[in-house]
Design an enzyme around this catalytic site. Sequence first.
Site, PDB file in Angstrom:
ATOM      1  N   ASP A   1      33.805  39.716  40.945  1.00  0.00           N
ATOM      2  CA  ASP A   1      33.779  38.733  42.036  1.00  0.00           C
ATOM      3  C   ASP A   1      33.080  39.318  43.272  1.00  0.00           C
ATOM      4  O   ASP A   1      33.454  40.383  43.765  1.00  0.00           O
ATOM      5  CB  ASP A   1      35.201  38.290  42.381  1.00  0.00           C
ATOM      6  CG  ASP A   1      35.900  37.627  41.191  1.00  0.00           C
ATOM      7  OD1 ASP A   1      35.191  37.147  40.275  1.00  0.00           O
ATOM      8  OD2 ASP A   1      37.143  37.603  41.165  1.00  0.00           O
TER       9      ASP A   1
ATOM     10  N   ASP B   1      31.723  45.465  39.400  1.00  0.00           N
ATOM     11  CA  ASP B   1      32.803  44.582  39.804  1.00  0.00           C
ATOM     12  C   ASP B   1      32.344  43.153  39.497  1.00  0.00           C
ATOM     13  O   ASP B   1      31.146  42.899  39.360  1.00  0.00           O
ATOM     14  CB  ASP B   1      33.080  44.765  41.299  1.00  0.00           C
ATOM     15  CG  ASP B   1      34.137  43.807  41.792  1.00  0.00           C
ATOM     16  OD1 ASP B   1      35.152  43.636  41.094  1.00  0.00           O
ATOM     17  OD2 ASP B   1      33.936  43.214  42.870  1.00  0.00           O
TER      18      ASP B   1
HETATM   19 MG    MG Z   1      34.699  42.119  44.379  1.00  0.00          MG
END
Ligand code: MG
Length: 211
Positions: free
Chosen positions: A28, A26
């Site tokens: 962020d 992922d």
């Molecule tokens: Mg995230």
Amino acid sequence: MIIPPGIWVSTEGSRLQGGDAGLFLDRDGVVVDEAGYLRRAQDVHIAKGAAELIAWANGLGIPVVVVSNQSGIARGLFGWPDHEGVEREMARMLALRGARIDLSLACPFHPDFTHGYSAEHAQWRKPGPGMLLHASGLLGLNLPRSWMIGDKASDVEAARSAGLPACIHVLTGHGPEERDRAVTLASPTFQVLTADDMEAAIEVLKARFNR
Ligand SMILES: [Mg+2]
């Protein structure tokens, strides 16, 4: 290359052809510090341990793929040029530390903000497995040998839906409020491992990959 409608796929990078394990990340709260709808290059900060973890995977020839929900697009908070500016800055900062993302995908959809949001959109937006499956097709990854690292339960669920054997859940980003739900996603065929941050996740990966 066929790009699914609406999905952003990076056009730069090395595009390793693997045929073996890949590492899905992922973005962020995992690769970069969570900033809340990150849209400005000057707000990009590489998360502690992330560059080292990615460089470790690069060194082993493990393709590194970022799969990111970017509903800020559907919400009208920013556009793809802003997204590309953030991705470029992330790549630049990683490169300074010897780390490279091989492929990056972003899903702009959100059930409340995408007109006519359907099961098709939900395939792409995590927890749907669409971005992982698409990246796997592009790079020839072996999903039953691939891993994912995420801060949200939806990252863990996407990994499980895509047929990965394991996901590492980290406590950075939204991790603290997502940990309880993340660990409930473990099953007899899917492990949820935990680490405080990317620095700790390197050790988990090294132990598992025996290197
Ligand atoms: Mg995230």
